[in-house]
Scaffold this active site. Structure first.
Site, short mmCIF file in Angstrom:
data_model
loop_
_atom_site.label_atom_id
_atom_site.label_comp_id
_atom_site.label_asym_id
_atom_site.label_seq_id
_atom_site.Cartn_x
_atom_site.Cartn_y
_atom_site.Cartn_z
N GLU A 48 40.98 -92.84 -2.90
CA GLU A 48 40.62 -92.82 -3.81
C GLU A 48 40.50 -94.09 -4.67
OE1 GLU A 48 41.07 -88.93 -5.52
OE2 GLU A 48 39.14 -89.73 -6.83
N ARG A 271 55.65 -89.07 2.61
CA ARG A 271 55.07 -89.80 1.71
C ARG A 271 56.35 -90.65 1.20
NH1 ARG A 271 51.89 -89.53 -2.68
NH2 ARG A 271 50.35 -87.65 -1.86
N LYS A 281 49.73 -91.97 -9.84
CA LYS A 281 48.48 -92.32 -10.77
C LYS A 281 48.37 -92.13 -12.23
CE LYS A 281 45.81 -92.61 -6.89
NZ LYS A 281 44.26 -92.61 -6.02
P1 ATP Z 1 46.03 -88.59 -6.02
O1 ATP Z 1 44.87 -87.69 -4.82
O2 ATP Z 1 46.81 -88.21 -6.84
O3 ATP Z 1 44.78 -89.78 -6.86
P2 ATP Z 1 46.62 -90.64 -3.86
O4 ATP Z 1 48.68 -91.34 -4.31
O5 ATP Z 1 47.01 -89.67 -3.02
O6 ATP Z 1 46.39 -89.93 -5.34
P3 ATP Z 1 44.71 -91.67 -2.97
O7 ATP Z 1 44.10 -92.60 -3.25
O8 ATP Z 1 43.88 -90.51 -2.16
O9 ATP Z 1 46.01 -91.19 -3.86
O10 ATP Z 1 46.02 -92.12 -1.76
C1 ATP Z 1 45.48 -92.81 -0.58
C2 ATP Z 1 45.88 -92.72 0.94
O11 ATP Z 1 47.81 -92.71 0.62
C3 ATP Z 1 46.07 -91.09 1.09
O12 ATP Z 1 46.04 -90.67 2.50
C4 ATP Z 1 47.53 -90.56 0.83
O13 ATP Z 1 48.21 -90.00 1.77
C5 ATP Z 1 48.29 -91.86 1.00
N1 ATP Z 1 49.33 -91.85 0.04
C6 ATP Z 1 49.16 -91.97 -1.21
N2 ATP Z 1 50.34 -91.56 -1.72
C7 ATP Z 1 51.82 -91.98 -1.52
C8 ATP Z 1 52.86 -92.20 -1.22
N3 ATP Z 1 53.59 -92.13 -1.69
N4 ATP Z 1 53.31 -92.37 0.74
C9 ATP Z 1 52.70 -92.31 1.78
N5 ATP Z 1 51.49 -92.44 1.58
C10 ATP Z 1 50.54 -92.24 0.21
#
Ligand code: ATP
Ligand code: MG
Length: 577
Positions: A48, A271, A281
């Site tokens: 995102e 994760r 984030k």
């Molecule tokens: P948010 O959705 O709260 O803004 P997010 O960290 O999930 O935060 P995204 O941009 O949705 O952010 O993440 C993109 C991809 O990265 C998603 O598929 C998510 O599963 C993966 N991802 C995010 N954080 C991690 C992590 N700490 N370890 C592994 N994969 C991650």
């Protein structure tokens, strides 16, 4: 450079590595064997664009792009740009650049390009009696939702006619209703033990400008509704996400089945979490906004742009991600493992130069005034092809103040009154006198050198235990050096006691700036002997650590170096105490 490709170095997929498959690879290989996806592997990385990528995202990037590379498939970089309120072009640009820097490339796609198709599918669900427009406020929806132990209650709008739903939904799209006044909800089961299935929202009204679709839409799809559709449109085979989405999988499946469209398989993995690090984030954004750091690319941030600026190589991040592996249960990884991956890579590739961070002047009293000479120095003992350079030597030098003690203990193998040490690539010197100012501070050492020890050992077999780095005073280049350390000084900064804030755990010593360190003049020549996949100059300052040239150099008018990592783990000792 072929050896830099992640398939060669960063995972267990190269042909000579032992083939221990992680559970995702196992699923894919089973699918390939049974022909489930006509032999295709299609993954995606769906950020995102509401912040910069961090090391946790790198794990997902390495996994998704890595699988595509390994199985000759594809991996889309798909922006999940369904929430215009928090999303910005700056983030889209940084994410694209960071992924390329990490060594991966794929088609760049946007969920917002599918808004039209999603709308059509929503109409289809309404026509099939599987979705309805609900007028409950957010608060009322919550009250109707029930709890984990109690079923929810139906919305009074649940049984609207198809015709009324079609009309209201169309008018929602046209902008007739204010934000938050209505939602489109899936008609599933208000008594489901899985809360995600209790008539989840599919669309909300939001009169917001979208970076790509502008003001075309004032209804925006919810994540759970949108994500599976995006995967379906792109004919993804394996939709890999983190464990929090395990409970959402039944919903992912329900939407795709209800529409009867192409149906990828969702697979969840753990994760990445690192100690001494915050990864959310929201928290990273708060650090930026409150100016606790200089920006998203502050070298202390766990963002990819921060790590890059710090001097971390993409290769070491890929190695780290492969080393951490892919699991089904959450755990916290010791940040030392990342630091060690960085050290290992830089140790092999970074040219060595000499820099004195805390200079103490040394006068070689028996070296002729006005004379100087050049000595040969090895650029990288780990890489003979990096060659040698010349290092100027003269009567006045700088050494580290810490390398002298007036009253040294027995095990201190550096300089002290009457003690002899080797100056790296140069001569043995003996300290004859420590000169002090009126306040008793040591201002200068007066030493003698042994001309017979030039670049080697003493002909009489005399041994010295210490070797010091040094820089000729007359030839030294002033450099600003930024000594970065961990941003937090507790293992779990997210854990706060009553009345505390996670920001209370910030390490006050995470940055110490040295405005005028003394650098040997030919450092550039050494630095140029290394090749990196990015344009960043990285070196080892002998006995100090690994450093990367910062982009601030141009505006500072002198080299600015960021410490990437120390030579050894200094935190292990602290933790041991
Ligand atoms: P948010 O959705 O709260 O803004 P997010 O960290 O999930 O935060 P995204 O941009 O949705 O952010 O993440 C993109 C991809 O990265 C998603 O598929 C998510 O599963 C993966 N991802 C995010 N954080 C991690 C992590 N700490 N370890 C592994 N994969 C991650
Ligand atoms: Mg997310």
């Amino acid at each position: 450079m072929a050896a830099d490709r992640p398939t060669d170095t960063a995972d267990n997929t190269s042909s000579d590595a032992p083939r221990r498959l992680n559970f995702v690879q196992q699923i894919i290989e089973d699918d390939l064997r049974t022909g489930k996806w006509e032999g295709r592997v299609a993954t995606r990385f769906p950020p995102e664009p509401n912040g910069y990528l961090h090391i946790g995202h790198a794990k997902s990037i390495c996994l998704n792009f890595g699988l595509a590379r390994q199985y000759n498939g594809t991996c889309n970089l798909r922006f999940d740009d369904t929430n215009p309120v928090k999303e910005e072009q700056e983030y889209i640009d940084s994410i694209t650049a960071d992924i390329r820097w990490l060594g991966f490339e794929g088609p760049v796609l946007f969920a917002s390009d599918y808004f039209g198709q999603m709308y059509t599918w929503a109409v289809q669900l309404i026509q099939d009696g599987k979705a309805y427009v609900c007028d409950l406020s957010a608060e009322e929806v919550r009250a109707h939702r029930g709890t984990l132990t109690a079923p929810g209650t139906d919305s009074p709008f649940r049984n609207r006619s198809v015709a009324e739903n079609l009309d209201l939904f169309e008018r929602m799209r046209r902008g007739e209703f204010p934000d938050g006044s209505r939602t489109l909800r899936a008609k599933i089961d208000m008594a489901s033990p899985n809360m995600n299935l209790r008539d989840p929202a599919m669309y909300r009204i939001l009169h917001a400008h979208h970076p790509r679709t502008g003001d075309h839409w004032c209804i925006y799809p919810m994540y759970d509704w949108a994500h599976g559709l995006e995967d379906s449109i792109e004919r993804i085979t394996h939709s890999i996400c983190t464990l929090e989405f395990e409970n959402h999988r039944p919903l992912y499946d329900w939407f795709l089945d209800a529409l009867g469209i192409y149906h990828p398989q969702q697979i969840e993995f753990a994760r990445l979490a690192l100690n001494y690090t915050v990864m959310s984030k929201r928290k990273l954004l708060e650090l930026v906004k409150t100016k606790r750091v200089s920006g998203w690319d502050d070298p202390r941030m766990p963002t990819l742009s921060g790590l890059r600026r710090r001097g971390v190589t993409p290769e070491s991040i890929r190695t780290f991600c492969a080393d951490v592996g892919v699991a089904k249960f959450n755990s916290t990884i010791d940040v030392t493992r990342l630091e060690n991956a960085v050290r290992d890579d830089l140790n092999k590739r970074a040219p060595r130069v000499m820099a004195v961070l805390n200079p103490l002047k040394v006068v070689i009293t028996n070296y002729p005034e006005g004379q100087s000479e050049e000595l040969d120095a090895v650029n990288n003992p780990e890489d003979a092809s990096a060659g040698t350079r010349r290092v100027p030597f003269a009567r006045e030098l700088f050494i580290e103040a810490e390398d002298f003690m007036e009253d040294p203990p027995r095990k201190f193998f550096r300089l002290g009154p009457g003690r002899e040490v080797r100056l790296r690539y140069a001569y043995f010197i003996t300290c004859q006198e420590a000169v002090k100012d009126a306040a008793g501070n040591i201002t200068e050492l007066r030493c003698t050198y042994d001309p017979a020890t030039r670049g080697g050992d003493a002909p009489d077999g005399r041994k010295v235990k210490g070797t010091l780095h040094w820089v000729s005073a007359a030839h030294a280049v002033d450099a600003e050096v930024r000594l970065y350390d961990r941003l937090f000084n507790v293992e779990n900064p997210d854990k706060v006691e009553e009345g505390q804030d996670w920001k209370d755990h910030l390490n006050p010593e995470s940055l110490r700036t040295i405005p005028a360190a003394k650098l040997e003049p030919n450092w550039r020549e050494a630095a140029n002997r290394a090749s990196w996949t990015d344009e960043i100059a990285r070196v080892q300052f002998e006995r100090q650590g690994y450093f990367a040239l910062d982009a601030d150099t141009a505006k500072a008018g002198r080299p600015v170096f960021n410490r990437t990592v120390t030579l050894k783990d200094t935190w292990a000792k602290i933790a041991g105490k």
